[in-house]
Write a protein that holds these residues in place. Structure first.
Motif, PDB file in Angstrom:
ATOM      1  N   GLY A 119       0.821  -1.207   0.000  1.00  0.00           N
ATOM      2  CA  GLY A 119       0.000   0.000   0.000  1.00  0.00           C
ATOM      3  C   GLY A 119       0.853   1.255   0.000  1.00  0.00           C
ATOM      4  O   GLY A 119       0.598   2.206  -0.751  1.00  0.00           O
ATOM      5  N   VAL A 120       1.889   1.279   0.845  1.00  0.00           N
ATOM      6  CA  VAL A 120       2.793   2.437   0.914  1.00  0.00           C
ATOM      7  C   VAL A 120       3.516   2.611  -0.420  1.00  0.00           C
ATOM      8  O   VAL A 120       3.617   3.716  -0.954  1.00  0.00           O
ATOM      9  CB  VAL A 120       3.804   2.257   2.070  1.00  0.00           C
ATOM     10  CG1 VAL A 120       4.864   3.342   2.018  1.00  0.00           C
ATOM     11  CG2 VAL A 120       3.086   2.265   3.400  1.00  0.00           C
ATOM     12  N   PHE A 121       3.971   1.485  -0.960  1.00  0.00           N
ATOM     13  CA  PHE A 121       4.677   1.512  -2.237  1.00  0.00           C
ATOM     14  C   PHE A 121       3.775   2.092  -3.334  1.00  0.00           C
ATOM     15  O   PHE A 121       4.186   2.979  -4.090  1.00  0.00           O
ATOM     16  CB  PHE A 121       5.119   0.094  -2.604  1.00  0.00           C
ATOM     17  CG  PHE A 121       5.857  -0.007  -3.903  1.00  0.00           C
ATOM     18  CD1 PHE A 121       7.177   0.415  -3.994  1.00  0.00           C
ATOM     19  CD2 PHE A 121       5.243  -0.511  -5.032  1.00  0.00           C
ATOM     20  CE1 PHE A 121       7.873   0.330  -5.198  1.00  0.00           C
ATOM     21  CE2 PHE A 121       5.926  -0.602  -6.243  1.00  0.00           C
ATOM     22  CZ  PHE A 121       7.243  -0.176  -6.320  1.00  0.00           C
ATOM     23  N   ALA A 122       2.538   1.617  -3.379  1.00  0.00           N
ATOM     24  CA  ALA A 122       1.598   2.110  -4.394  1.00  0.00           C
ATOM     25  C   ALA A 122       1.378   3.611  -4.236  1.00  0.00           C
ATOM     26  O   ALA A 122       1.324   4.358  -5.224  1.00  0.00           O
ATOM     27  CB  ALA A 122       0.269   1.370  -4.294  1.00  0.00           C
ATOM     28  N   ALA A 123       1.296   4.071  -2.991  1.00  0.00           N
ATOM     29  CA  ALA A 123       1.043   5.490  -2.753  1.00  0.00           C
ATOM     30  C   ALA A 123       2.209   6.350  -3.253  1.00  0.00           C
ATOM     31  O   ALA A 123       2.008   7.430  -3.800  1.00  0.00           O
ATOM     32  CB  ALA A 123       0.808   5.737  -1.269  1.00  0.00           C
ATOM     33  N   LYS A 126       2.115   6.886  -7.155  1.00  0.00           N
ATOM     34  CA  LYS A 126       0.736   7.161  -7.559  1.00  0.00           C
ATOM     35  C   LYS A 126       0.583   7.306  -9.081  1.00  0.00           C
ATOM     36  O   LYS A 126       1.336   8.054  -9.719  1.00  0.00           O
ATOM     37  CB  LYS A 126       0.258   8.446  -6.883  1.00  0.00           C
ATOM     38  CG  LYS A 126      -1.223   8.707  -7.106  1.00  0.00           C
ATOM     39  CD  LYS A 126      -1.675   9.919  -6.315  1.00  0.00           C
ATOM     40  CE  LYS A 126      -3.175  10.093  -6.377  1.00  0.00           C
ATOM     41  NZ  LYS A 126      -3.681  10.692  -7.579  1.00  0.00           N
ATOM     42  N   ASP A 127      -0.383   6.591  -9.643  1.00  0.00           N
ATOM     43  CA  ASP A 127      -0.743   6.643 -11.065  1.00  0.00           C
ATOM     44  C   ASP A 127       0.336   6.135 -12.010  1.00  0.00           C
ATOM     45  O   ASP A 127       0.198   6.221 -13.231  1.00  0.00           O
ATOM     46  CB  ASP A 127      -1.173   8.054 -11.483  1.00  0.00           C
ATOM     47  CG  ASP A 127      -2.486   8.441 -10.804  1.00  0.00           C
ATOM     48  OD1 ASP A 127      -3.258   7.512 -10.485  1.00  0.00           O
ATOM     49  OD2 ASP A 127      -2.705   9.632 -10.566  1.00  0.00           O
ATOM     50  N   LYS A 128       1.431   5.615 -11.466  1.00  0.00           N
ATOM     51  CA  LYS A 128       2.412   4.963 -12.333  1.00  0.00           C
ATOM     52  C   LYS A 128       1.982   3.505 -12.507  1.00  0.00           C
ATOM     53  O   LYS A 128       1.097   3.019 -11.795  1.00  0.00           O
ATOM     54  CB  LYS A 128       3.805   5.047 -11.696  1.00  0.00           C
ATOM     55  CG  LYS A 128       4.299   6.491 -11.575  1.00  0.00           C
ATOM     56  CD  LYS A 128       5.803   6.557 -11.573  1.00  0.00           C
ATOM     57  CE  LYS A 128       6.276   7.996 -11.592  1.00  0.00           C
ATOM     58  NZ  LYS A 128       6.713   8.481 -10.292  1.00  0.00           N
ATOM     59  N   PRO A 129       2.613   2.772 -13.447  1.00  0.00           N
ATOM     60  CA  PRO A 129       2.172   1.396 -13.713  1.00  0.00           C
ATOM     61  C   PRO A 129       2.109   0.529 -12.457  1.00  0.00           C
ATOM     62  O   PRO A 129       1.129  -0.210 -12.249  1.00  0.00           O
ATOM     63  CB  PRO A 129       3.231   0.877 -14.677  1.00  0.00           C
ATOM     64  CG  PRO A 129       3.766   2.087 -15.352  1.00  0.00           C
ATOM     65  CD  PRO A 129       3.642   3.219 -14.386  1.00  0.00           C
ATOM     66  N   LEU A 132      -1.002   1.213 -10.541  1.00  0.00           N
ATOM     67  CA  LEU A 132      -2.200   0.717 -11.221  1.00  0.00           C
ATOM     68  C   LEU A 132      -2.347  -0.789 -11.060  1.00  0.00           C
ATOM     69  O   LEU A 132      -3.430  -1.297 -10.766  1.00  0.00           O
ATOM     70  CB  LEU A 132      -2.137   1.080 -12.710  1.00  0.00           C
ATOM     71  CG  LEU A 132      -2.623   2.492 -13.010  1.00  0.00           C
ATOM     72  CD1 LEU A 132      -2.341   2.858 -14.450  1.00  0.00           C
ATOM     73  CD2 LEU A 132      -4.117   2.585 -12.715  1.00  0.00           C
ATOM     74  N   ILE A 133      -1.224  -1.495 -11.248  1.00  0.00           N
ATOM     75  CA  ILE A 133      -1.274  -2.952 -11.125  1.00  0.00           C
ATOM     76  C   ILE A 133      -1.697  -3.353  -9.719  1.00  0.00           C
ATOM     77  O   ILE A 133      -2.593  -4.177  -9.523  1.00  0.00           O
ATOM     78  CB  ILE A 133       0.105  -3.574 -11.481  1.00  0.00           C
ATOM     79  CG1 ILE A 133       0.390  -3.369 -12.968  1.00  0.00           C
ATOM     80  CG2 ILE A 133       0.135  -5.061 -11.125  1.00  0.00           C
ATOM     81  CD1 ILE A 133       1.788  -3.719 -13.392  1.00  0.00           C
ATOM     82  N   LEU A 134      -1.073  -2.715  -8.719  1.00  0.00           N
ATOM     83  CA  LEU A 134      -1.420  -3.050  -7.339  1.00  0.00           C
ATOM     84  C   LEU A 134      -2.892  -2.759  -7.045  1.00  0.00           C
ATOM     85  O   LEU A 134      -3.562  -3.508  -6.334  1.00  0.00           O
ATOM     86  CB  LEU A 134      -0.530  -2.271  -6.370  1.00  0.00           C
ATOM     87  CG  LEU A 134       0.802  -2.940  -6.046  1.00  0.00           C
ATOM     88  CD1 LEU A 134       1.701  -2.003  -5.256  1.00  0.00           C
ATOM     89  CD2 LEU A 134       0.573  -4.221  -5.264  1.00  0.00           C
ATOM     90  N   ARG A 135      -3.376  -1.650  -7.608  1.00  0.00           N
ATOM     91  CA  ARG A 135      -4.777  -1.305  -7.363  1.00  0.00           C
ATOM     92  C   ARG A 135      -5.714  -2.327  -7.974  1.00  0.00           C
ATOM     93  O   ARG A 135      -6.719  -2.709  -7.372  1.00  0.00           O
ATOM     94  CB  ARG A 135      -5.077   0.085  -7.927  1.00  0.00           C
ATOM     95  CG  ARG A 135      -4.704   1.178  -6.952  1.00  0.00           C
ATOM     96  CD  ARG A 135      -4.607   2.502  -7.629  1.00  0.00           C
ATOM     97  NE  ARG A 135      -5.913   3.027  -8.004  1.00  0.00           N
ATOM     98  CZ  ARG A 135      -6.051   4.139  -8.738  1.00  0.00           C
ATOM     99  NH1 ARG A 135      -4.985   4.794  -9.162  1.00  0.00           N
ATOM    100  NH2 ARG A 135      -7.238   4.584  -9.029  1.00  0.00           N
TER     101      ARG A 135
END
Lengths: 319, 277
Positions: A119-123, A126-129, A132-135
């Protein structure tokens, strides 16, 4: 009056309501406890024997008397005797609870170990590939029921690797920790990954929120490294919603993961409740459901209190 | 409204998925399926996917695709009616609790606290034990489990709306409280309610599948998604399609509502967007 005090005062009222609810619900279940207990053999009972059995289990009294008897004993820690097992209800609950607790702890650990960093990594991306994949993965994870994940896991193991998870004879952790862990790892992974999806979503959202705050910008402008800003300054505050969510989930898991226990043939608390309902084991259903509800409420209360302690800005008064 | 949702990427995907599923559910309920979902064919047992049987056949030679359509129909009916009942009861209880306050408010909210003290699946099990397993019992069970959540969703905003000037204004105009509650309060509650309803539908689908998996929902020979998964359990090594297609179906159905719910939350309530993403 303080929020904590008010919550504590309401607690026994709700617990009493829960007791009444469970008591009445169990008695509305169609069928006769003595027939359910003895099966076809109950036909062999003489009326006298029947009456004696009913009296032994206290089933010959009216509901008010039965309730009062049961409730006053519960307050003294006596949950009655199970009609199916002939053992004290508390003993049965306490026998199955360690497994449920262990499974709950293990799966929380797995969920947080996967979900929080992701989650922290995805944040931070943000909006990079990667984000998006994690989301997408998290969204799919949240939409897949845990028992389906469990079935797929068993399928992959048995077809892909030709091994079946060991089921049937469960070994407590005190007897053989390694075998115990071997039996619990797959169910724990199943529950853990299912919940990890929710952790990813909430920790990402919380992190994004915090990263846009002024104090984070201040820390950045002081020249602190990204890593330091994220782990030292942002994460502690982003943890608050994660703690809440995890607390609620933990409360659920302490009630026994009925479906997962069913799939992996684990004799946990969920199994006890399910069997007890099917057996019309009044005392056992009442005792175990009360036990589960009590745990659930205590955990939720603690989470609420922790929540307001972690962030004094939060006022829970307007419940 | 639909157009706004369609502009939102996850709203678009969600709506499309739900559209397809609703169509399948309708056809399944009406019995317009490629094969008769209940017809057994001993000669065509456990066949893999083919042109004749798109998703293969089960142990009794019944067409899996047709059974899935029937199952989707069943799951959607249960989800729809249970959420409709829960949102109706929850709204009435929440609105009246907020409006009248005092003893009624206390009674309603403590009752809801009692229901919320049970883990959801446990409460559902208790209710099913009382009324016996069937599709309609699932509706009742899920509705009772979800009512307290709707009550809370409605009561909170209704409490603060009640003190707003436009309510006082309506009162000075001589509007009755029934009118104020249904017109002025309800209109402002549409946003939080519709988000909650969408997410509740996703959750109801999951619960229905779980209950029928345990054998406590829809009863055979009728198809439901959970029941099909339960049947696949012992056959999955021999006939993996029996596991995969129902599993994927449940997942996509829930995904559709989750995506739509997310999109609606983004659109309708910019505040919670920050909190829940």
């Amino acid at each position: 009056m303080g929020y904590a005090i008010r919550r504590l005062l309401v607690f026994p009222v709700v617990m009493f309501g829960v007791s009444v609810f469970v008591f009445v619900a169990v008695r509305l279940v169609p069928g006769d406890a003595i027939i359910a207990m003895l099966g076809t053999e109950s036909g062999l009972l003489t009326p006298d024997q029947r009456a004696a059995l009913a009296a032994y289990f206290g089933l010959d009294q009216n509901w008010f008397v039965q309730f009062w008897r049961w409730f006053s004993h519960v307050l003294q820690g006596d949950f009655g005797t199970s009609t199916t097992y002939g053992k004290p209800v508390l003993e049965i609950i306490l026998n199955s609870f360690p497994l449920t607790l262990e499974l709950a702890l293990l799966s929380m650990l797995i969920a947080l170990a996967i979900g929080l960093p992701a989650g922290v990594f995805a944040a931070t991306r943000k909006d990079k590939p990667a984000d998006l994949i994690l989301r997408i993965v998290a969204m799919i994870g949240q939409s897949t029921p845990g028992f389906v994940v469990g079935l797929l896991a068993i399928f992959v193991l048995s077809v892909g690797f030709g091994v079946l998870p060991e089921m049937g004879s469960f070994v407590p952790i005190t007897e053989d920790p390694l075998r115990n862990l071997g039996q619990l790892i797959l169910p724990a992974l199943t529950l853990g990954t299912a919940f990890a999806a929710a952790v990813i979503r909430i920790s990402r959202a919380a992190m994004l929120d915090i990263l846009s705050e002024d104090y984070v910008r201040t820390a950045r402008s002081k020249g602190l490294s990204d890593r330091k800003v994220i782990w030292r300054h942002a994460l502690p505050n982003a943890l608050i919603p994660v703690v809440t969510l995890s607390g609620v989930e933990f409360g659920y898991l302490l009630g026994g993961a009925v479906l997962i226990e069913q799939i992996f043939a684990l004799p946990g608390l969920g199994r006890v409740v399910l069997d007890a309902i099917q057996q019309r084991d009044y005392a056992l259903v009442q005792g175990s459901v009360l036990f589960v509800a009590f745990n659930f409420m205590v955990v939720n209360l603690l989470v609420d209190l922790a929540y307001s302690a972690l962030d004094p800005r939060i006022r829970l008064d307007k419940g | 409204m639909l157009r706004t949702i369609f502009k939102h990427p996850s709203g678009r995907i969600g709506l499309t998925i739900i559209g397809i599923f609703v169509l399948a559910a309708l056809l399944g309920k009406l019995g317009i399926t490629p094969h008769d979902p209940l017809m057994q064919d001993r000669l065509a047992r456990l066949q893999g996917p083919s042109a004749q049987h798109l998703f293969g056949t089960d142990l009794f030679g019944r067409d899996v695709f047709s059974r899935l359509m029937m199952g989707i129909g069943q799951s959607f009916v249960v989800a729809f009616f249970s959420v409709a009942a829960a949102s109706l009861f929850g709204t009435v209880l929440g609105l009246t609790a907020a409006w009248f306050g005092g003893f009624w408010d206390g009674t309603v909210m403590r009752l809801m606290d009692v229901l919320l003290a049970f883990p959801a699946i446990l409460l559902a099990l208790l209710i099913i034990a009382i009324f016996g397993p069937s599709g309609w019992t699932s509706v009742l069970a899920i509705a009772i489990v979800y009512t307290p959540i709707f009550t809370r969703v409605v009561r909170g905003p209704a409490l603060s709306l009640k003190t707003r000037d436009f309510v006082d204004a309506a009162r000075t105009f001589g509007s009755g409280r029934g009118y104020i509650m249904t017109r002025h309060l309800m209109l402002n509650l549409v946003a939080p309610l519709s988000v909650q309803i969408t997410l509740a539908l996703a959750w109801a689908l999951l619960t229905e599948a779980g209950l029928s998996f345990l054998g406590l929902g829809t009863q055979p020979p009728y198809a439901s998604l959970g029941l099909m998964l339960a049947d696949a359990r012992n056959l999955m090594e021999m006939a993996p399609w029996l596991l995969f297609f129902p599993a994927a179906t449940v997942m996509f159905a829930v995904l559709g509502f989750n995506l739509l719910g997310d999109a609606m939350r983004d659109i309708l309530d910019p505040k919670t967007r920050r909190a829940l993403g």
